[in-house]
Motif scaffolding. Sequence first.
Motif, PDB file in Angstrom:
ATOM      1  N   MET A  47     -37.987 -15.474  18.628  1.00 41.63           N
ATOM      2  CA  MET A  47     -36.705 -16.141  18.883  1.00 41.63           C
ATOM      3  C   MET A  47     -36.461 -16.287  20.376  1.00 41.63           C
ATOM      4  SD  MET A  47     -35.215 -17.149  16.115  1.00 41.63           S
ATOM      5  CE  MET A  47     -33.565 -17.472  16.765  1.00 41.63           C
ATOM      6  N   SER A  48     -36.968 -15.351  21.156  1.00 43.99           N
ATOM      7  CA  SER A  48     -36.792 -15.423  22.601  1.00 43.99           C
ATOM      8  C   SER A  48     -37.602 -16.560  23.210  1.00 43.99           C
ATOM      9  CB  SER A  48     -37.203 -14.088  23.239  1.00 43.99           C
ATOM     10  OG  SER A  48     -37.118 -14.155  24.639  1.00 43.99           O
ATOM     11  N   SER A  49     -38.822 -16.766  22.698  1.00 46.04           N
ATOM     12  CA  SER A  49     -39.707 -17.763  23.298  1.00 46.04           C
ATOM     13  C   SER A  49     -39.532 -19.158  22.703  1.00 46.04           C
ATOM     14  CB  SER A  49     -41.163 -17.325  23.146  1.00 46.04           C
ATOM     15  OG  SER A  49     -41.513 -17.205  21.780  1.00 46.04           O
ATOM     16  N   ASP A  50     -39.188 -19.231  21.415  1.00 46.58           N
ATOM     17  CA  ASP A  50     -39.094 -20.533  20.738  1.00 46.58           C
ATOM     18  C   ASP A  50     -38.102 -20.437  19.577  1.00 46.58           C
ATOM     19  OD1 ASP A  50     -39.471 -23.077  19.718  1.00 46.58           O
ATOM     20  OD2 ASP A  50     -41.437 -22.632  18.816  1.00 46.58           O
ATOM     21  N   GLY A  70     -28.940 -11.265  18.612  1.00 46.17           N
ATOM     22  CA  GLY A  70     -29.082 -11.693  19.999  1.00 46.17           C
ATOM     23  C   GLY A  70     -27.795 -12.185  20.620  1.00 46.17           C
ATOM     24  N   TYR A  71     -26.641 -11.746  20.088  1.00 49.30           N
ATOM     25  CA  TYR A  71     -25.366 -12.207  20.640  1.00 49.30           C
ATOM     26  C   TYR A  71     -25.150 -11.670  22.044  1.00 49.30           C
ATOM     27  CZ  TYR A  71     -20.424 -12.663  21.604  1.00 49.30           C
ATOM     28  OH  TYR A  71     -19.233 -12.956  22.213  1.00 49.30           O
ATOM     29  N   ASP A  72     -24.700 -12.551  22.940  1.00 42.14           N
ATOM     30  CA  ASP A  72     -24.419 -12.138  24.307  1.00 42.14           C
ATOM     31  C   ASP A  72     -23.412 -13.086  24.939  1.00 42.14           C
ATOM     32  OD1 ASP A  72     -24.673 -10.740  26.783  1.00 42.14           O
ATOM     33  OD2 ASP A  72     -26.086 -12.257  27.491  1.00 42.14           O
ATOM     34  N   ALA A  73     -22.221 -12.569  25.223  1.00 44.06           N
ATOM     35  CA  ALA A  73     -21.195 -13.305  25.986  1.00 44.06           C
ATOM     36  C   ALA A  73     -20.911 -14.691  25.422  1.00 44.06           C
ATOM     37  CB  ALA A  73     -21.604 -13.395  27.450  1.00 44.06           C
ATOM     38  N   GLY A  74     -20.685 -14.762  24.130  1.00 43.89           N
ATOM     39  CA  GLY A  74     -20.284 -16.020  23.515  1.00 43.89           C
ATOM     40  C   GLY A  74     -21.407 -16.913  23.067  1.00 43.89           C
ATOM     41  N   LYS A  75     -22.646 -16.458  23.196  1.00 48.36           N
ATOM     42  CA  LYS A  75     -23.786 -17.262  22.757  1.00 48.36           C
ATOM     43  C   LYS A  75     -24.776 -16.397  21.985  1.00 48.36           C
ATOM     44  CE  LYS A  75     -23.696 -20.901  26.268  1.00 48.36           C
ATOM     45  NZ  LYS A  75     -24.517 -21.700  27.224  1.00 48.36           N
ATOM     46  N   ILE A  76     -25.650 -17.061  21.252  1.00 52.33           N
ATOM     47  CA  ILE A  76     -26.727 -16.373  20.563  1.00 52.33           C
ATOM     48  C   ILE A  76     -28.012 -17.158  20.778  1.00 52.33           C
ATOM     49  CG2 ILE A  76     -26.327 -17.538  18.322  1.00 52.33           C
ATOM     50  CD1 ILE A  76     -27.044 -14.845  16.987  1.00 52.33           C
ATOM     51  N   TYR A  77     -29.014 -16.479  21.300  1.00 47.17           N
ATOM     52  CA  TYR A  77     -30.304 -17.104  21.638  1.00 47.17           C
ATOM     53  C   TYR A  77     -30.113 -18.333  22.521  1.00 47.17           C
ATOM     54  CZ  TYR A  77     -31.317 -14.115  17.670  1.00 47.17           C
ATOM     55  OH  TYR A  77     -31.377 -13.035  16.803  1.00 47.17           O
ATOM     56  N   GLY A  78     -29.068 -18.278  23.347  1.00 45.93           N
ATOM     57  CA  GLY A  78     -28.799 -19.358  24.285  1.00 45.93           C
ATOM     58  C   GLY A  78     -27.929 -20.477  23.755  1.00 45.93           C
ATOM     59  N   PHE A  79     -27.495 -20.385  22.497  1.00 45.89           N
ATOM     60  CA  PHE A  79     -26.690 -21.440  21.871  1.00 45.89           C
ATOM     61  C   PHE A  79     -25.256 -20.967  21.638  1.00 45.89           C
ATOM     62  CE2 PHE A  79     -31.075 -21.966  20.220  1.00 45.89           C
ATOM     63  CZ  PHE A  79     -31.353 -23.227  20.740  1.00 45.89           C
ATOM     64  N   SER A  80     -24.321 -21.878  21.746  1.00 50.89           N
ATOM     65  CA  SER A  80     -22.950 -21.581  21.360  1.00 50.89           C
ATOM     66  C   SER A  80     -22.880 -21.422  19.849  1.00 50.89           C
ATOM     67  CB  SER A  80     -22.019 -22.706  21.796  1.00 50.89           C
ATOM     68  OG  SER A  80     -22.266 -23.882  21.026  1.00 50.89           O
ATOM     69  N   GLY A  81     -21.758 -20.913  19.367  1.00 51.01           N
ATOM     70  CA  GLY A  81     -21.607 -20.753  17.929  1.00 51.01           C
ATOM     71  C   GLY A  81     -21.743 -22.064  17.182  1.00 51.01           C
ATOM     72  N   LYS A  82     -21.117 -23.108  17.687  1.00 49.64           N
ATOM     73  CA  LYS A  82     -21.178 -24.418  17.032  1.00 49.64           C
ATOM     74  C   LYS A  82     -22.591 -24.983  17.066  1.00 49.64           C
ATOM     75  CE  LYS A  82     -16.332 -25.681  17.779  1.00 49.64           C
ATOM     76  NZ  LYS A  82     -15.395 -26.637  18.452  1.00 49.64           N
TER      77      LYS A  82
END
Length: 286
Positions: A47-50, A70-82
Amino acid sequence: MTYKRRTFLKTTAVASAAIAAMPSLMASVVKPSTKIGVQLYTVRNEMSSDPKGTLEKIARIGYQKLEGAGYDAGKIYGFSGKEFRSIVSDLGMELTSGHMSSQVFAEGFDQALEFMVDAGQQYAVFPWLSPEQRVSLDQYKGYAATLSKCAEKAKSAGITVCYHNHDFEFQELDGELPMNILLSETDPEMVKIELDLYWITRAGLDPIQFFKDNSGRVPMWHVKDIANTPERGFAEVGTGTIDFQSIFAEKKTSGMKHFFVEQDQSENPLKSIELSYKNLTEKILG
């Protein structure tokens, strides 16, 4: 229900034969009527790489529910919730649940709630305590208070707060089991348990007895097997020593609504979760 250090019936079964061959990730798998979930911690490196490519492979296996890690500061894996909701929805999946750090529960829960609503996430799970976070019962009382506070906030958003166990909650601390504190000092209608079947079994307790003692309070499970080796490490579901058929027969007692395959360590996580899926659909769920 208070737990004592006594002999519990361990849920074990005859170990299955060694894995003859891993199934192909390109194979199309028929989705069963029971929606099977996977904890994305299992494929954390992928998930981190792709992330998008990994999600596509997970969907191809047949999984329909996801639990994030992978939740971090309002995002997960670099994506917003939406954004994440849109990606997984297009693949026929949903983000049902998510593990969020103790720090998020203590200091960032309001922002996390906004993310969960946007992502369509139904459960917020308190996942882990580091060794220095679990040296006293007073610390556990503090976590119980935090869980209760967050559960009140989450209720208005239709989100349920859960605590996820390892084995240390079932080991005596100052003459008490920490799990007793977490159960007794929280409202069973507000704070639920995500029971990790591997860890409670490793601790020497019977998950079925836990269901009976906490009927209706265990809406989610982590489904992972114990290897039939002296080390009793992690194994693909259906290849180890846990009697999953007996456990799944008690899902109503548990109040189980969702379950997630997880394998903390694997040489090939994608092949591992595919084998677990295959064994669940062909041997365990029936």
